[in-house]
Structure formats: C-alpha cells, structure tokens
Scaffold this motif. Structure first.
Motif, PDB file in Angstrom:
ATOM      1  N   ARG A   1       0.835  -1.210   0.000  1.00 42.29           N
ATOM      2  CA  ARG A   1       0.000   0.000   0.000  1.00 42.29           C
ATOM      3  C   ARG A   1       0.866   1.255   0.000  1.00 42.29           C
ATOM      4  O   ARG A   1       0.597   2.207  -0.745  1.00 42.29           O
ATOM      5  N   LEU A   2       1.924   1.267   0.822  1.00 44.88           N
ATOM      6  CA  LEU A   2       2.767   2.453   0.899  1.00 44.88           C
ATOM      7  C   LEU A   2       3.454   2.745  -0.432  1.00 44.88           C
ATOM      8  O   LEU A   2       3.615   3.908  -0.827  1.00 44.88           O
ATOM      9  N   ALA A   3       3.862   1.693  -1.142  1.00 40.79           N
ATOM     10  CA  ALA A   3       4.576   1.891  -2.400  1.00 40.79           C
ATOM     11  C   ALA A   3       3.698   2.550  -3.451  1.00 40.79           C
ATOM     12  O   ALA A   3       4.211   3.229  -4.361  1.00 40.79           O
ATOM     13  N   ARG A   4       2.390   2.387  -3.338  1.00 40.71           N
ATOM     14  CA  ARG A   4       1.492   3.007  -4.320  1.00 40.71           C
ATOM     15  C   ARG A   4       1.445   4.517  -4.181  1.00 40.71           C
ATOM     16  O   ARG A   4       0.979   5.223  -5.075  1.00 40.71           O
ATOM     17  N   ARG A   5       1.933   5.040  -3.061  1.00 43.07           N
ATOM     18  CA  ARG A   5       1.941   6.489  -2.856  1.00 43.07           C
ATOM     19  C   ARG A   5       3.067   7.178  -3.630  1.00 43.07           C
ATOM     20  O   ARG A   5       3.095   8.397  -3.748  1.00 43.07           O
ATOM     21  N   GLY A   6       4.026   6.414  -4.115  1.00 45.05           N
ATOM     22  CA  GLY A   6       5.219   7.019  -4.696  1.00 45.05           C
ATOM     23  C   GLY A   6       6.284   7.133  -3.629  1.00 45.05           C
ATOM     24  O   GLY A   6       6.564   6.186  -2.905  1.00 45.05           O
ATOM     25  N   ASP A   7       6.885   8.305  -3.478  1.00 45.60           N
ATOM     26  CA  ASP A   7       7.916   8.498  -2.466  1.00 45.60           C
ATOM     27  C   ASP A   7       7.296   8.483  -1.067  1.00 45.60           C
ATOM     28  O   ASP A   7       6.268   9.131  -0.829  1.00 45.60           O
ATOM     29  N   VAL A   8       7.913   7.736  -0.163  1.00 41.41           N
ATOM     30  CA  VAL A   8       7.465   7.675   1.232  1.00 41.41           C
ATOM     31  C   VAL A   8       8.671   7.919   2.128  1.00 41.41           C
ATOM     32  O   VAL A   8       9.824   7.786   1.693  1.00 41.41           O
ATOM     33  N   ASP A   9       8.409   8.259   3.371  1.00 33.94           N
ATOM     34  CA  ASP A   9       9.480   8.491   4.324  1.00 33.94           C
ATOM     35  C   ASP A   9      10.027   7.136   4.774  1.00 33.94           C
ATOM     36  O   ASP A   9       9.427   6.443   5.592  1.00 33.94           O
ATOM     37  N   LEU A  10      11.185   6.774   4.243  1.00 31.04           N
ATOM     38  CA  LEU A  10      11.783   5.474   4.534  1.00 31.04           C
ATOM     39  C   LEU A  10      12.342   5.389   5.946  1.00 31.04           C
ATOM     40  O   LEU A  10      12.651   4.304   6.423  1.00 31.04           O
ATOM     41  N   ALA A  11      12.492   6.526   6.612  1.00 30.14           N
ATOM     42  CA  ALA A  11      13.034   6.537   7.973  1.00 30.14           C
ATOM     43  C   ALA A  11      11.957   6.561   9.046  1.00 30.14           C
ATOM     44  O   ALA A  11      12.264   6.342  10.222  1.00 30.14           O
ATOM     45  N   ALA A  12      10.715   6.818   8.686  1.00 29.26           N
ATOM     46  CA  ALA A  12       9.661   7.073   9.671  1.00 29.26           C
ATOM     47  C   ALA A  12       9.462   5.900  10.620  1.00 29.26           C
ATOM     48  O   ALA A  12       9.423   4.738  10.211  1.00 29.26           O
ATOM     49  N   ALA A  13       9.296   6.224  11.888  1.00 26.34           N
ATOM     50  CA  ALA A  13       9.060   5.187  12.888  1.00 26.34           C
ATOM     51  C   ALA A  13       7.780   4.423  12.598  1.00 26.34           C
ATOM     52  O   ALA A  13       7.714   3.203  12.809  1.00 26.34           O
ATOM     53  N   GLU A  14       6.751   5.110  12.093  1.00 27.99           N
ATOM     54  CA  GLU A  14       5.487   4.438  11.830  1.00 27.99           C
ATOM     55  C   GLU A  14       5.568   3.478  10.659  1.00 27.99           C
ATOM     56  O   GLU A  14       4.674   2.655  10.453  1.00 27.99           O
ATOM     57  N   HIS A  15       6.659   3.563   9.872  1.00 29.53           N
ATOM     58  CA  HIS A  15       6.878   2.619   8.777  1.00 29.53           C
ATOM     59  C   HIS A  15       7.868   1.524   9.154  1.00 29.53           C
ATOM     60  O   HIS A  15       8.057   0.581   8.384  1.00 29.53           O
ATOM     61  N   GLY A  16       8.515   1.665  10.314  1.00 22.18           N
ATOM     62  CA  GLY A  16       9.451   0.651  10.763  1.00 22.18           C
ATOM     63  C   GLY A  16      10.890   1.104  10.854  1.00 22.18           C
ATOM     64  O   GLY A  16      11.780   0.297  11.144  1.00 22.18           O
ATOM     65  N   GLY A  17      11.162   2.381  10.616  1.00 23.35           N
ATOM     66  CA  GLY A  17      12.516   2.898  10.782  1.00 23.35           C
ATOM     67  C   GLY A  17      12.928   2.896  12.241  1.00 23.35           C
ATOM     68  O   GLY A  17      12.088   3.012  13.142  1.00 23.35           O
ATOM     69  N   VAL A  18      14.245   2.755  12.483  1.00 22.86           N
ATOM     70  CA  VAL A  18      14.775   2.741  13.844  1.00 22.86           C
ATOM     71  C   VAL A  18      16.085   3.524  13.870  1.00 22.86           C
ATOM     72  O   VAL A  18      16.931   3.342  12.995  1.00 22.86           O
ATOM     73  N   VAL A  19      16.242   4.391  14.867  1.00 16.13           N
ATOM     74  CA  VAL A  19      17.525   5.063  15.077  1.00 16.13           C
ATOM     75  C   VAL A  19      18.359   4.138  15.960  1.00 16.13           C
ATOM     76  O   VAL A  19      18.081   3.976  17.144  1.00 16.13           O
ATOM     77  N   VAL A  20      19.384   3.517  15.362  1.00 19.36           N
ATOM     78  CA  VAL A  20      20.079   2.428  16.046  1.00 19.36           C
ATOM     79  C   VAL A  20      21.296   2.870  16.848  1.00 19.36           C
ATOM     80  O   VAL A  20      21.793   2.119  17.691  1.00 19.36           O
ATOM     81  N   ALA A  21      21.810   4.070  16.594  1.00 18.12           N
ATOM     82  CA  ALA A  21      23.015   4.484  17.306  1.00 18.12           C
ATOM     83  C   ALA A  21      23.179   5.992  17.200  1.00 18.12           C
ATOM     84  O   ALA A  21      22.618   6.632  16.303  1.00 18.12           O
ATOM     85  N   CYS A  22      23.959   6.553  18.128  1.00 11.03           N
ATOM     86  CA  CYS A  22      24.275   7.976  18.064  1.00 11.03           C
ATOM     87  C   CYS A  22      25.525   8.243  18.888  1.00 11.03           C
ATOM     88  O   CYS A  22      25.923   7.423  19.719  1.00 11.03           O
ATOM     89  N   SER A  23      26.129   9.402  18.658  1.00 11.54           N
ATOM     90  CA  SER A  23      27.318   9.777  19.412  1.00 11.54           C
ATOM     91  C   SER A  23      26.968  10.317  20.790  1.00 11.54           C
ATOM     92  O   SER A  23      27.733  10.165  21.745  1.00 11.54           O
ATOM     93  N   ASP A  24      25.789  10.939  20.912  1.00  9.57           N
ATOM     94  CA  ASP A  24      25.410  11.585  22.171  1.00  9.57           C
ATOM     95  C   ASP A  24      23.938  11.978  22.085  1.00  9.57           C
ATOM     96  O   ASP A  24      23.433  12.277  20.992  1.00  9.57           O
ATOM     97  N   MET A  25      23.243  11.936  23.212  1.00  5.13           N
ATOM     98  CA  MET A  25      21.858  12.423  23.249  1.00  5.13           C
ATOM     99  C   MET A  25      21.559  12.952  24.646  1.00  5.13           C
ATOM    100  O   MET A  25      20.583  12.583  25.283  1.00  5.13           O
ATOM    101  N   PHE A  26      22.400  13.842  25.095  1.00  5.89           N
ATOM    102  CA  PHE A  26      22.320  14.321  26.470  1.00  5.89           C
ATOM    103  C   PHE A  26      21.002  15.032  26.759  1.00  5.89           C
ATOM    104  O   PHE A  26      20.391  14.837  27.804  1.00  5.89           O
ATOM    105  N   PHE A  27      20.540  15.870  25.824  1.00  3.32           N
ATOM    106  CA  PHE A  27      19.341  16.672  26.075  1.00  3.32           C
ATOM    107  C   PHE A  27      18.074  16.110  25.429  1.00  3.32           C
ATOM    108  O   PHE A  27      16.973  16.429  25.875  1.00  3.32           O
ATOM    109  N   GLY A  28      18.217  15.338  24.364  1.00  4.59           N
ATOM    110  CA  GLY A  28      17.027  14.844  23.677  1.00  4.59           C
ATOM    111  C   GLY A  28      17.311  13.526  22.994  1.00  4.59           C
ATOM    112  O   GLY A  28      18.364  13.332  22.384  1.00  4.59           O
ATOM    113  N   SER A  29      16.374  12.576  23.087  1.00 10.08           N
ATOM    114  CA  SER A  29      16.575  11.223  22.588  1.00 10.08           C
ATOM    115  C   SER A  29      16.709  11.176  21.074  1.00 10.08           C
ATOM    116  O   SER A  29      15.995  11.874  20.335  1.00 10.08           O
TER     117      SER A  29
END
Length: 343
Positions: A172-200
C-alpha cells in the motif's frame, strides 16, 4: 543490563496513534492515561471526588472473583518484543500480577464485546512490583493490531509501553510514490548515536512535527574536536530522493552544518543498537562501523529554527539500508525525513 527491546518503537504510544478503547472499570483514574507520551507524575495532596488523583489507570477494589482488563488499539500494526508495565507511584494499590493478550483485526473492527475477539496470550500471568518499571521480554508473538492488558485482581498501572517492530503494509505504501523510509510508523529505527544528552535520538523519526526542543534530538556542547552523528536503519531498502531536516525550536543551539552518508548492508535485518538512558553515546554495530559509507548529501549549512529541504543537492548512490546523519559540531534537530522509493 537494560532490556534491548526498549530501543524499539512504542507501538502503544499516543504519539503513534494508539488509543485505549475499552476497560471494564476505571473508577479512580481513566484508562487513557496508560498511553500518554509523558512520564507519570505525582501531585501531593491532589484529590478528586472519588479519591486520590493518580496519573494512570486505576480500578476500584474488587470484592468478587475475577480480574480487571483494558484493551488498546496499537498505533501501527506490529510484532511485540517486550513491554514495560510501569506502576510508578502505585505503592499500596498496584496489581498483584498481569497478563497480556494480542489479536490481529483489520481496520477498526474490535467487537462490541472485546471478549469475542480471537485473543492470543503472549505474556502469561506474571507478578508485578509496585512503583517500578516491570520489564518483560516477549518471544514468538504474532503480528497484532490490538492488545489486552489483564490485571489481577485490581489496582493501578501508570503507563504501558509496548515495544516492538512495525509491520508496515509496503504494498500500500509503495502506491503512494515516495514515502518516508526513515519514519518510525513505517518501521525505521535510530540504532546508534554519538550523544543524546538533552534529547533522545528516537525523536528524530517520530510522527508529526517536534513540539519543542525536548521533542527532538539534542547533544551536549562539544568542547573538543569532532562532530556528532546518529544512524538510522531504514524501514525498507530504497533510493532516497529528498531529505527534510527540521531545526524549528532550536534557535540558539541548532547545528552549524550537516551532511548525510548512506550504505546498503546485505541481509540487514538488522542488529539493534544498544540502549542509553543517561544521555550518553550508543555504540553502533561493528558492521556499520567498518562499512563503506557513501556521501549522499555533502556538508551543507543549516539555519536555526527552520525547515530545510534538499533534493537537487543529493548524489545518486542507489539503494541504501542505513543513513548516517552528521551534525557539525553539535546541537539539536527536531525531525529528519528521508523520502524515497522502497525497493
């Protein structure tokens, strides 16, 4: 050791569109509190006409056999990997135990009587501690759209966090054309970072616009050489065609510049990053550390409190599975959107 499933998206978050749709009782405190994004609070001396005000879901004292329950509609369909049954501030009134069931129903078709749904138990009756995060890993759960929390025999729960993997409908999502490939609601995950002292780091790909600085990813002030970064595992392999970077609310602390690198990792069903609850760095997977990152967006100036869109500036590097977002030297970003075509 922190439960690794806590780095997965909260499928029951109000921010993801989840809602508590039914409960057999909510005499002292409403069921809707269970899915609030904010951490529960205590207000000394605050009472309602029914008793002490509590920031959670609380039922009356049961005087007959049975148990209490409530039903949540998950924000997105997904596979549950673990739950946090948070009984914060419930000290003499928390349930003795809980159990969790799930079911998979199309659309918004929960029966008028929730007991008639085809529930499958994924967490058997398990003891709870009061005023605590009760963390339970869940194995071999099926994809689900609804969850039922049963408490024995009665009592209060402040929040229910349901961490898992999104089961997006890519046909269904592919029928929209371009979609946000990073979006959490589509299954994207932020797996690592250098620092997140003030905000996740997880805030970067949450639905909607950032509400304030606390709803973005923000690092501490860098006093030495180098720069900060975060890595996103895309929801699906695809070619990124447009990048949006939102620094709104970050007026005196936006990064001076950014760049974006990407790579395609074969068979990347994807090791999860570690968990950092104190704002420290999160080490990336060794495979990502040794990978051949390619430049997608060259180093580019950023403006504070602004929405940036980049399209012509992107380099053609083909399909990718991971993106590394670099900020120079440090600072805060509300949202990162990576629009493209899923493979």
């Amino acid at each position: 050791m922190t439960a690794t499933f806590l780095d997965l998206v909260d499928l029951a978050s109000e921010r993801m569109g989840a809602a508590v749709v039914a409960a057999n009782d909510e005499f002292f405190a409403p069921k809707e509190n269970l899915v609030k994004a904010e951490a529960p609070i205590w207000i000394e001396g605050k009472f309602t006409e029914r008793g002490k005000w509590m920031d959670g879901w609380e039922t009356r004292r049961r005087r007959e056999a049975g148990h209490d329950w409530c039903v949540l509609r998950l924000g997105v369909p997904g596979v549950i990997r673990g739950v946090d049954v948070d009984t914060a501030f419930f000290k003499g009134n928390f349930p003795e135990a809980c159990a969790i069931d799930v079911c998979d129903l199309p659309g918004l078709t929960l029966p008028d009587d929730p007991a008639l749904a085809a529930w499958r138990e994924v967490l058997p009756r398990t003891p709870l501690q009061g005023d605590a995060h009760n963390l339970f890993a869940i194995d071999a759960a099926p994809s689900a759209t609804y969850l039922r929390l049963r408490i024995f025999p009665d009592g209060g729960v402040a929040r229910l966090r349901v961490h898992g993997e999104v089961a997006a409908d890519w046909a269904r999502l592919a029928r929209r054309g371009d979609v946000d490939l990073a979006a959490a609601e589509h299954g994207g995950v932020v797996v690592a970072c250098s620092d997140m002292f003030f905000g996740s780091r997880h805030n970067l790909i949450m639905p909607g616009d950032a509400r304030n600085m606390g709803d973005g990813w923000e690092t501490r002030r860098r006093r030495g050489p180098g720069h900060d970064w975060t890595i996103v595992r895309l929801a699906a392999t695809g070619t990124i065609r447009r990048i949006e970077i939102d620094t709104r609310h970050f007026k005196g602390n936006a990064p001076g510049a950014c760049s974006v690198e990407a790579l395609r990792l074969p068979g990347s069903a994807l090791a999860q990053g570690g968990s950092a609850v104190d704002g420290s760095s999160v080490a990336q997977d060794p495979a990502l550390d040794a990978a051949d990152w390619r430049e997608l967006l060259p180093r580019t100036l950023l403006q504070p409190h602004a929405r940036h869109a980049f399209e012509e500036e992107l380099r053609a590097i083909g399909d990718v599975t991971h993106v590394r977002f670099n900020i120079f030297p440090d600072g805060g970003v509300g949202r990162l959107r990576l629009f493209g075509r899923p493979r």
